[in-house]
Scaffold this active site. Structure first.
Site, PDB file in Angstrom:
ATOM      1  N   LYS A  52       0.874  -1.180   0.000  1.00  0.00           N
ATOM      2  CA  LYS A  52       0.000   0.000   0.000  1.00  0.00           C
ATOM      3  C   LYS A  52       0.903   1.218   0.000  1.00  0.00           C
ATOM      4  O   LYS A  52       2.105   1.091   0.200  1.00  0.00           O
ATOM      5  CB  LYS A  52      -0.918  -0.002   1.218  1.00  0.00           C
ATOM      6  CG  LYS A  52      -0.177  -0.266   2.539  1.00  0.00           C
ATOM      7  CD  LYS A  52      -1.114  -0.332   3.730  1.00  0.00           C
ATOM      8  CE  LYS A  52      -1.931  -1.590   3.812  1.00  0.00           C
ATOM      9  NZ  LYS A  52      -3.342  -1.403   3.612  1.00  0.00           N
ATOM     10  N   ARG A  53       0.344   2.399  -0.193  1.00  0.00           N
ATOM     11  CA  ARG A  53       1.180   3.582  -0.105  1.00  0.00           C
ATOM     12  C   ARG A  53       1.850   3.671   1.266  1.00  0.00           C
ATOM     13  O   ARG A  53       1.311   3.176   2.257  1.00  0.00           O
ATOM     14  CB  ARG A  53       0.330   4.839  -0.361  1.00  0.00           C
ATOM     15  CG  ARG A  53       0.051   5.079  -1.831  1.00  0.00           C
ATOM     16  CD  ARG A  53       1.315   5.270  -2.634  1.00  0.00           C
ATOM     17  NE  ARG A  53       1.915   6.561  -2.373  1.00  0.00           N
ATOM     18  CZ  ARG A  53       1.713   7.655  -3.090  1.00  0.00           C
ATOM     19  NH1 ARG A  53       0.930   7.603  -4.166  1.00  0.00           N
ATOM     20  NH2 ARG A  53       2.292   8.784  -2.773  1.00  0.00           N
TER      21      ARG A  53
HETATM   22  C1  LIG Z   1      -5.585  -1.697  -4.182  1.00  0.00           C
HETATM   23  C2  LIG Z   1      -4.410  -0.842  -4.395  1.00  0.00           C
HETATM   24  C3  LIG Z   1      -4.106   0.178  -3.507  1.00  0.00           C
HETATM   25  C4  LIG Z   1      -4.916   0.427  -2.241  1.00  0.00           C
HETATM   26  O1  LIG Z   1      -4.391  -0.354  -1.209  1.00  0.00           O
HETATM   27  P1  LIG Z   1      -4.811  -0.090   0.322  1.00  0.00           P
HETATM   28  O2  LIG Z   1      -4.196  -1.241   1.041  1.00  0.00           O
HETATM   29  O3  LIG Z   1      -6.290  -0.132   0.377  1.00  0.00           O
HETATM   30  O4  LIG Z   1      -4.233   1.210   0.710  1.00  0.00           O
HETATM   31  C5  LIG Z   1      -3.006   0.957  -3.741  1.00  0.00           C
HETATM   32  N1  LIG Z   1      -2.217   0.752  -4.819  1.00  0.00           N
HETATM   33  C6  LIG Z   1      -2.462  -0.229  -5.701  1.00  0.00           C
HETATM   34  C7  LIG Z   1      -1.553  -0.426  -6.856  1.00  0.00           C
HETATM   35  C8  LIG Z   1      -3.568  -1.059  -5.529  1.00  0.00           C
HETATM   36  O5  LIG Z   1      -3.825  -2.027  -6.423  1.00  0.00           O
END
Ligand SMILES: *Cc1c(COP(=O)(O)O)cnc(C)c1O
Length: 800
Positions: A540-541
């Site tokens: 995730k970010r």
């Molecule tokens: C799904 C997704 C996110 C979101 O992830 P979270 O865990 O909900 O913050 C961020 N980046 C990419 C590339 C994703 O596929």
């Protein structure tokens, strides 16, 4: 949509390769094949797109326009093959040619026009809108450079431009004849004519918004909607408004408007250009919608909102509200009241964050520079809004200054969005409750009927059918394939909870996916991971509230335990990270560096003997996620409770059989509700406890540091260079001890550790673990974005 036999498809491919690439099939590279396939697909997609649009016009459908500054669509080739129904034939033809479908499809460069969850949500929504056959289109910006490409050099993040348009992007169609003029800056003048204000503008900068359309293919239903991305260009006859600028400089300054995506999804970007981008999106889009309404609908302009709803993805497109007011009054000649009646019944706003520092606030001066008329209208909206509270809502009178759309010289975008919309939704049940009870409680008291919840979702077509075909096949072999159209029917899998052969098939699929990821990891990092170790994943970010730091502290703790007792028995675990940090977010970058330093230490220490490994996969994006999700076993969703609005990564991993280890935050709460306490690993403070500490104080990180030797060792190591000679992390150290650990890492540490111990114990009981995995898959149907979109369509958009 047309269907092809293998022979027909091969013939078509041969012809396309000849026509487009001037080669024979035998001579082709993977790239040639990729472009030939996209060309075949695009012919079908375009045809269905024309038919779909014509049908919407004929049926005079009510339509939704989904406005978002970000669409993180990733690759489209596999998703388009699946949705058109060509996937199997195409795979087989390629295999017959001795070619690898994976390599051919791998030629597509990700369209990374988004930062993370918010942009990916928009992409999943478009897929569901089309697949459910709703009349709905997306509008965004065709950034010349998408989200930066992340490289890690000596453990630190380096950002490279994402030159995604270096080669032809095969899915888009430029439509210059539908270009729109967007006007910035200048001055506003008015005359009073027959008691009516007539506004005129002068000295404005005129920019041409050129649309590039991408077909959004519905799943096997012949529907192709449109994602329209706007690109900024200099109009043909324009000359530079600034005398000192030559024509080339002028051209470059205009094209900057769609030049790049701002790489920060959580803080307002204090830049004039960012604000211009926002106005560029809404002005071009709303002018188009008005134009289409007048051309296609046999209704007076007063009925615009009967046929149109505009959903805004966070506050970034909020200027759409004053922009629609401007067009209705200044160009269509309506009165304020008429225009407000239409506008306030057209917009619906989705909130994505409650974190104060992430709520957009723009200085009045900056808004005026973007477009002075827009500021005038916002001013008037604010005046009338404050007056109406004063006149009609005595109990809120003392709250007016808190509720004002403009205060302290800034425009509060979320307040403008709430005032100008008929619907305000949060993205998970807990988040929507926090909005109502805390963040926007005043507004909730004023207009409770506006507020509602729409829990996020993900498209199971990409994240299960596409990313994990073996699991999809196992599911269909067991319960039939009806779940593909109706994912909640995956609950039928619950029948197999005690079916040993099903559970072992499930484990086999997971092992296969882990081996695929193992190879990706080796190719990208040179690190050899044990495919039988627990794949513990946090992707995730990078943000402090998401607490990657808590995760790496746990790893350091395990390492310290091994060093203290080298004979310690431990189930092998692989900790997998993927995260981009905003380039200006120093502490986030320090955390990336720490993960790498700890990784170097752990992975190369003989004492560790492979019991734990740390992997950081650089450049986390949609395509990488499609390899990671199917292989994940523990899904780390460990945000400080109350801070993650929903999360969607949690849903992707659940759907692929990972068990969530997380806090009661965002959609984790609803995941827990679905799977039950036995099939999820919950730890840490509750959102209420966090909010209480924030409001009333009472948390002292130093006290925990003083009394917990494990944490003392970990934190001291940050300062004294224990993790690598000469590498220290004093900014992280001070953030926790001097700034009193704003994300409650020390507070949640013990319960996080205990929960990991529980996870490992469960994992050792293989059958038990596989059963947990099965329950997670079976209950993941709720988190299909099809469910989310049906709720939007019914409750907010009134499409049915
Ligand atoms: C799904 C997704 C996110 C979101 O992830 P979270 O865990 O909900 O913050 C961020 N980046 C990419 C590339 C994703 O596929």
């Amino acid at each position: 949509m047309k269907t092809y036999t293998k022979e027909e498809f091969r013939e078509l491919l041969e012809k396309k390769v000849r026509d487009k690439r001037t080669k024979t099939l035998e001579e082709t590279t993977d790239k040639d094949l990729f472009y030939a396939i996209t060309s075949i697909l695009k012919d079908s997609i375009n045809e269905a797109n024309i038919e779909t649009e014509q049908r919407y016009i004929n049926e005079q459908n009510r339509q939704v326009s989904y406005l978002s500054m970000e669409f993180l669509i990733g690759r489209l080739i596999e998703s388009n093959l699946i949705n058109t129904g060509f996937k199997q034939v195409c795979d087989e033809v390629l295999e017959d040619l001795g070619r690898s479908p994976r390599d051919v499809y791998g030629e597509e460069h990700d369209a990374g026009l988004g930062n993370g969850g918010l942009g990916r949500l928009a992409a999943c929504f478009l897929d569901s809108i089309a697949s459910l056959g709703y009349a709905g289109n997306g509008f965004g910006i065709r950034y010349r450079y998408g989200l930066f490409e992340q490289r890690i050099v000596s453990g630190s993040q380096i950002e490279l431009p994402d030159n995604w348009l270096r080669e032809v992007y095969p899915w888009e169609t430029r439509k210059i004849d539908e270009a729109i003029q967007v006007r910035f800056g200048g001055e506003v003048d008015f005359v009073i004519d027959n008691d009516q204000y007539q506004f005129s503008y002068k000295d404005q900068e005129v920019v041409l918004a050129v649309p590039y359309d991408i077909g959004i293919v519905g799943y096997e239903n012949d529907v192709v909607n449109t994602l329209r991305l706007w690109s900024a260009e200099v109009p043909d006859d324009a000359v530079s408004p600034e005398p000192y600028m030559n024509q080339l400089e002028y051209k470059q300054s205009v094209e900057k408007i769609s030049g790049f995506l701002y790489p920060d999804d959580s803080k307002e970007e204090g830049r004039f250009l960012r604000l211009k981008q926002q106005y560029f999106l809404v002005s071009s889009t709303i002018q188009t919608l008005i134009h289409r309404f007048k051309a296609n609908d046999d209704l007076p302009i007063e009925a615009f909102h009967k046929k149109n709803v505009i959903q805004i993805n966070d506050t970034h497109p909020t200027f759409g509200i004053p922009e629609l007011m401007r067009i209705l009054m200044d160009e269509e000649g309506l009165s304020w009241d008429q225009a407000w009646e239409i506008t306030s019944h057209t917009f619906a706003y989705t909130n994505h964050t409650i974190m104060q520092e992430a709520l957009e606030k723009w200085p009045v001066e900056l808004v005026k520079r973007v477009n002075p008329r827009i500021l005038m209208i916002i001013d008037e909206i604010n005046e009338r809004f404050c007056k109406s509270i004063f006149d009609n809502h005595e109990s809120l009178r003392d709250r007016i200054s808190e509720m004002a759309v403009i205060s302290d010289g800034v425009v509060h975008m979320s307040k403008l969005a709430i005032v100008g919309s008929y619907s305000v939704n949060g993205v998970a049940a807990l988040h929507s409750d926090i909005i109502k009870n805390y963040t926007f409680n005043d507004f909730y008291r004023l207009t409770p009927e506006k507020f509602n919840n729409k829990t996020n979702g993900i498209t199971h077509r990409r994240w299960l059918l596409g990313a994990n075909p073996r699991l999809a096949e196992l599911i269909s072999d067991s319960i039939g394939d009806h779940w593909v159209k109706s994912p909640v029917e995956m609950t039928q899998l619950l029948r197999y909870q005690n079916d040993e052969s099903f559970l072992s098939n499930l484990a086999e699929v997971k092992l296969h996916n882990k081996k695929v990821l193992q190879e990706v990891i080796y190719k990208k990092t040179g690190i050899e991971v044990n495919e039988h170790s627990i794949f513990d994943v946090q992707v995730k970010r990078l943000h402090e509230y998401k607490r990657q730091l808590l995760n790496i502290f746990h790893v350091i703790h395990l390492y310290n335990e091994i060093k203290r007792n080298p004979k310690l028995k431990m189930v092998p675990q692989t900790f997998i990270f993927g995260a981009k940090a905003a380039p200006s977010y120093h502490l986030a970058k320090e955390i990336i560096r720490l993960i790498h330093v700890v990784g170097e230490m752990v992975n190369n220490d003989r004492d560790v003997a492979g019991r734990i490994k740390v992997v950081f996969l650089e450049n986390y994006n949609v395509t990488l996620a499609e390899y990671i999700m199917p292989a994940a076993e523990i899904s780390e969703q460990i945000s400080t409770a109350s801070m993650e609005a929903s999360g969607t990564g949690n849903m992707k991993m659940m759907m692929n059989g990972a068990v969530t280890l997380g806090t009661m935050d965002g959609a984790n709460v609803e995941i827990a509700e679905r799977v039950g306490q036995d099939n999820i690993l919950i730890f840490g403070l509750s959102s209420e406890q966090v909010i209480n500490y924030q409001n009333k104080g009472g948390y002292q990180a130093k006290d925990i540091y003083q009394t917990d030797d494990r944490l003392k060792t970990i934190l001291n190591g940050l300062k004294d260079g224990s993790y690598a000679k000469g590498e220290t992390f004093s900014d992280i150290y001070y953030r926790i001890l001097t700034n009193n650990d704003p994300y409650f890492i020390l507070k949640d540490f013990t319960s996080y550790l205990e929960t990991h111990i529980k996870a490992v114990t469960l994992y050792e009981e293989q059958k038990q673990w596989n059963k947990m995995s099965l329950v997670n898959i079976a209950q993941s149907g709720k988190f299909s974005s099809d469910r989310t979109i049906n709720e939007y369509a019914t409750d907010i958009w009134k499409l049915i």
